[in-house]
Design an enzyme around this catalytic site. Structure first.
Site, PDB file in Angstrom:
ATOM      1  N   ASN A 150     -25.219  14.465  35.631  1.00  0.00           N
ATOM      2  CA  ASN A 150     -25.573  15.882  35.725  1.00  0.00           C
ATOM      3  C   ASN A 150     -24.472  16.837  36.157  1.00  0.00           C
ATOM      4  O   ASN A 150     -24.758  17.973  36.510  1.00  0.00           O
ATOM      5  CB  ASN A 150     -26.767  16.039  36.671  1.00  0.00           C
ATOM      6  N   LYS A 181     -33.129   5.208  31.752  1.00  0.00           N
ATOM      7  CA  LYS A 181     -32.547   6.495  31.358  1.00  0.00           C
ATOM      8  C   LYS A 181     -31.356   6.734  32.282  1.00  0.00           C
ATOM      9  O   LYS A 181     -31.522   6.809  33.497  1.00  0.00           O
ATOM     10  CB  LYS A 181     -33.588   7.603  31.514  1.00  0.00           C
ATOM     11  N   ARG A 220     -24.564  21.234  41.149  1.00  0.00           N
ATOM     12  CA  ARG A 220     -25.903  20.634  41.372  1.00  0.00           C
ATOM     13  C   ARG A 220     -25.995  19.962  42.748  1.00  0.00           C
ATOM     14  O   ARG A 220     -26.667  18.945  42.907  1.00  0.00           O
ATOM     15  CB  ARG A 220     -26.282  19.654  40.266  1.00  0.00           C
ATOM     16  N   ASP A 238     -31.958  19.511  27.553  1.00  0.00           N
ATOM     17  CA  ASP A 238     -33.033  19.826  28.505  1.00  0.00           C
ATOM     18  C   ASP A 238     -33.899  20.957  27.985  1.00  0.00           C
ATOM     19  O   ASP A 238     -34.933  21.259  28.584  1.00  0.00           O
ATOM     20  CB  ASP A 238     -32.434  20.229  29.863  1.00  0.00           C
ATOM     21  N   ASP A 284     -28.586   9.088  33.516  1.00  0.00           N
ATOM     22  CA  ASP A 284     -28.286  10.519  33.547  1.00  0.00           C
ATOM     23  C   ASP A 284     -26.877  10.778  34.086  1.00  0.00           C
ATOM     24  O   ASP A 284     -26.241   9.877  34.682  1.00  0.00           O
ATOM     25  CB  ASP A 284     -29.334  11.207  34.443  1.00  0.00           C
ATOM     26  N   ASP A 298     -38.768   9.262  36.161  1.00  0.00           N
ATOM     27  CA  ASP A 298     -37.497   9.989  36.198  1.00  0.00           C
ATOM     28  C   ASP A 298     -36.991  10.104  37.635  1.00  0.00           C
ATOM     29  O   ASP A 298     -37.390   9.339  38.527  1.00  0.00           O
ATOM     30  CB  ASP A 298     -37.687  11.358  35.513  1.00  0.00           C
TER      31      ASP A 298
END
Ligand code: DGJ
Length: 727
Positions: free
Chosen positions: A476, A472, A439, A544, A474, A362
């Site tokens: 965010n 993966k 973030r 999540d 993502d 990740d």
């Protein structure tokens, strides 16, 4: 032929598996809706129209036109300024500055090959009707696309708007569809949420008002999914009519249901027209996203199954929708950003031979990245942190008999990154104004081709220079300061729409450009869970929040619109990272098995018993995976309203099934909870190994079963399972 036109009554009939959609060209020359519901024969349907535009009026059309109440005419594309006061589907500012439309029927085509929407994902196959509408006074026109499949209970719709004039025009609203429904006895069910609490159903009566759900975030978002159910007031899980409206779009959207003054209900929506305007040069076209309309008279469950079938059969990429999924271990909850080569190698070794077949590395392997504040956009390996680079780790993973997966967040940029220092203009923002730093990161301006080129090239470089089997992807944060240096001021209100096209362009170049790599979507969990993402990624990280108790709700809410196979669901460690709750290893596995499953933990901390349990769990999952991939879902106990959650998955031929029941809180001397199985063939007999009995489908569905949650003092958060095999 799924589409036919009766010349005598000028009526179009679109027939699906058990649905019919019908509209006519009325004597005023408008395309007027007649019916959408359970399959009917091709009878004339004029008798259903009785409002101000009823064709029974004895006056000649041109005279009647002046008297008519346009807002009682169920046009297939509601328009503004000429007497229809309902929500317009389209609103165009003509060169003269007026905003009037008068869209008359101008012809049709029936296509056996479904055309793609330029730059946008859509469903495939079926038969497509293109209805041409032209404004009576200007050169503005609309093409309405309808797709129907003989083996599905879904109609897909979209519109293309065209400025045929030799002067510019401005689109101020450009929805994908409008659909009139008889009467007003409907409820709207929307799916709201936020981070780690995605897709909670909320049921609201539609009254004499405009009910709307929307996103203004340039993503479909966790706040409100771009999916709306219109259900009869008395419709429940198994009975009554329901229409599921699912927008194949990942940017700012709106879906509306309006109880009209005429006593009917209008559905409409598409690209959000809040903060929207689209400048149309002469000859320019505007493509709206597709909307999927699933109908069932078998309640919300029937509607969901119709939608699941369509997504699996005609939207998600055939190359992986119905193939066995990676059963993976992801290191995020185990290590977050803090890992070394040795740590990752040990995590891989700990699960070698357990049936886990993919290891996913990740966030944190690239640029300078020890926390969320830096590194995004620098898609090169941090070899100081990952000694030996990616290849050493990949070799180790492959050596352990597993595939290798890698995390990216391509649409983002950190201010503390090499790429930002070289190209601060790549970030979305208005010069001279502050950024919102959700973030601690900014977003790439995907409306710009040069920015997309940088992202596609740098991500593809990694994918092409290492043996990566899985990605993966993502996402965010959401867009703020919607502005681009790439467009003139009069086109800035096109930002949200153009951002979506930029996202799809990246998906095309990275996902479609690497067909041998398996891609999973993610957006801080499930904040971009929509059919447009599913058109590229067969599965999406659902939330999540990996706590099993919470997941019974999140996964149930998600299942109204999306099939189990599209939901990534992992077993994580306890106490759970998000809730602090502890549930048994078995319960966590059982809930994580209701989707594309995996593990999300530091496997070096597992006990020997837990490793042994993983071996059994992965074998059990592979046994039932065909039900997850192909089966029909029946929701039984609703986790939002009671102490229990249960659902069944039944194979299409009804020869196999699986039932899971979950009890939230245990009790003392509790009453037995009976679960009536659903979806079986009442006439078939089934072997139920948990009871060592052969029972008929009729018995199982009418008498029901009593799940054994472990008896006295068995505690909270318990599951019980039943399997059914035709005998
Ligand atoms: C949010 C995702 O949902 C998580 O699974 C993880 O990938 C983090 N981002 C990494 O930053």
């Amino acid at each position: 032929m799924a589409i036919s036109f009766d010349r005598s009554t000028k009526t179009f009939y679109l027939d699906g598996r058990s649905i019919t959609y019908a509209f006519t060209v009325n004597s005023y020359g408008y395309a007027e809706h007649l019916y959408f519901g359970k399959k009917i024969s091709h009878d004339p349907l004029f008798f259903t129209r009785g409002g101000g535009m009823g064709d029974h009026e004895p006056l000649p059309p041109e005279v009647r036109r002046g008297y008519a109440s346009y807002d009682m005419m169920w046009t297939e594309c509601s328009f503004h300024g000429t007497g229809d006061y309902r929500e317009p589907c389209v609103l165009v500012e003509n060169a003269a500055g007026d905003r009037l439309s008068d869209l008359l029927f101008a012809g049709y085509e029936i296509l056996s090959e479904k055309p793609r929407i330029p730059g946008m994902p859509s469903s495939r196959g079926g038969e497509t009707l293109v209805l041409h509408l032209a404004d009576k006074f200007t050169a503005f026109s609309a093409d309405l696309y309808y797709t129907v499949w003989e083996d599905e209970d879904v109609i897909a719709r979209r519109a293309v708007y065209r400025n045929g004039a030799d002067t510019p025009a401005k689109l101020r609203r450009a929805y994908s569809f409008s659909l009139s429904l008889p009467g007003q006895e409907y409820d709207a069910i929307s799916f709201y949420g936020g981070w780690a609490r995605e897709r909670t159903p909320e049921r609201t009566p539609i009254g004499h008002h405009v009910y709307a759900i929307d996103s203004k975030r340039c993503s479909s978002s966790a706040s409100l999914n771009p999916f709306l159910v219109i259900a009869g007031r008395h419709t429940d899980e198994d009975r009554g009519e329901a229409i599921g409206v699912s927008l194949v779009y990942s940017s700012s959207f709106v879906l509306k249901a309006q109880g009209t003054g005429g006593g009917d209900t209008l559905l409409t929506g598409g690209v959000n027209d809040f903060d929207f305007g689209y400048h149309m040069e002469p000859g320019e076209e505007f493509y709206t996203p597709e909307v999927l309309l699933a109908y069932s008279d078998e309640g919300l469950g029937g509607m969901s199954r119709a939608m699941h079938d369509l997504l699996r059969d005609h939207l998600i990429q055939p190359r992986y929708v119905k193939s066995s999924r990676p059963l993976l271990l992801n290191n995020w909850e185990g290590t977050t950003f803090h890992f070394t080569y040795e740590k990752l190698a040990a995590i891989v070794d700990a699960v070698k031979g357990t049936g886990i077949d993919t290891f996913v590395l990740d966030d944190g392997w690239f640029g300078k990245r020890e926390d969320p504040s830096s590194g995004l956009g620098d898609w090169f390996v941090n070899e100081q942190k990952l000694e030996g680079g990616l290849d050493r780790l990949i070799e180790h993973v492959h050596g352990a008999g597993m595939k290798f997966g890698l995390w990216f967040e391509p649409e983002m940029i950190s201010e503390d990154s090499e790429i930002y220092r070289a190209h601060p203009d790549y970030a979305i923002g208005v010069p001279g104004r502050d950024h919102c730093r959700t973030r601690q990161q900014l977003m790439m301006d995907l409306t710009r081709a040069d920015v997309r080129d940088y992202i596609a090239d740098s991500v593809n470089k990694i994918l092409h220079s290492h043996q990566i089997d899985y990605v993966k992807w993502d996402y965010n944060r959401d867009v703020t300061e919607q502005y681009t240096l790439g467009l003139p001021p009069e086109r800035q209100s096109e930002f949200a729409y153009r951002f979506a096209l930029g996202v799809y362009d990246l998906f095309e170049r990275i996902v479609e450009g690497n067909p041998d790599i398996f891609f999973e979507g993610c957006a801080s969990g499930g904040a971009r869970f929509d059919p447009a993402v599913l058109a590229y990624f067969p599965q999406i990280w659902t939330s999540d929040d990996s706590d099993a108790e919470e997941r019974t709700k999140i996964q149930t809410g998600t299942s109204y619109a999306y099939p189990l196979s599209s939901m990534a669901c992992h077993l994580s460690s306890c106490p759970n990272h998000q809730t602090g709750r502890t549930e048994s290893f078995a319960t966590r596995a059982d809930i994580a098995h209701l989707g594309a499953t995996g593990y999300e933990l530091d496997s070096t901390k597992l006990t020997e018993e837990e490793i042994a349990a993983i071996r059994e769990q992965t074998a059990e999952y592979r046994e039932m995976e065909d039900l997850i991939l192909f089966g029909d879902l029946y929701r039984i106990d609703d986790p939002f309203t009671g102490n229990y959650f249960s659902e069944a998955i039944v194979s299409k031929d009804k020869s196999r099934a699986y039932l899971i029941a979950y009890r939230r809180l245990g009790g003392v001397n509790s009453e037995a909870h009976r679960v009536k199985m659903r979806g079986l063939d009442p006439k078939k007999n089934y072997f139920v190994p948990e009871l060592s009995l052969i029972l008929s489908g009729a018995t199982l569905m009418n008498v029901g079963l009593i799940p054994n949650f472990g008896g006295h003092a068995s505690g909270d958060f318990r599951t019980a399972k039943f399997h059914f095999e035709e005998k």
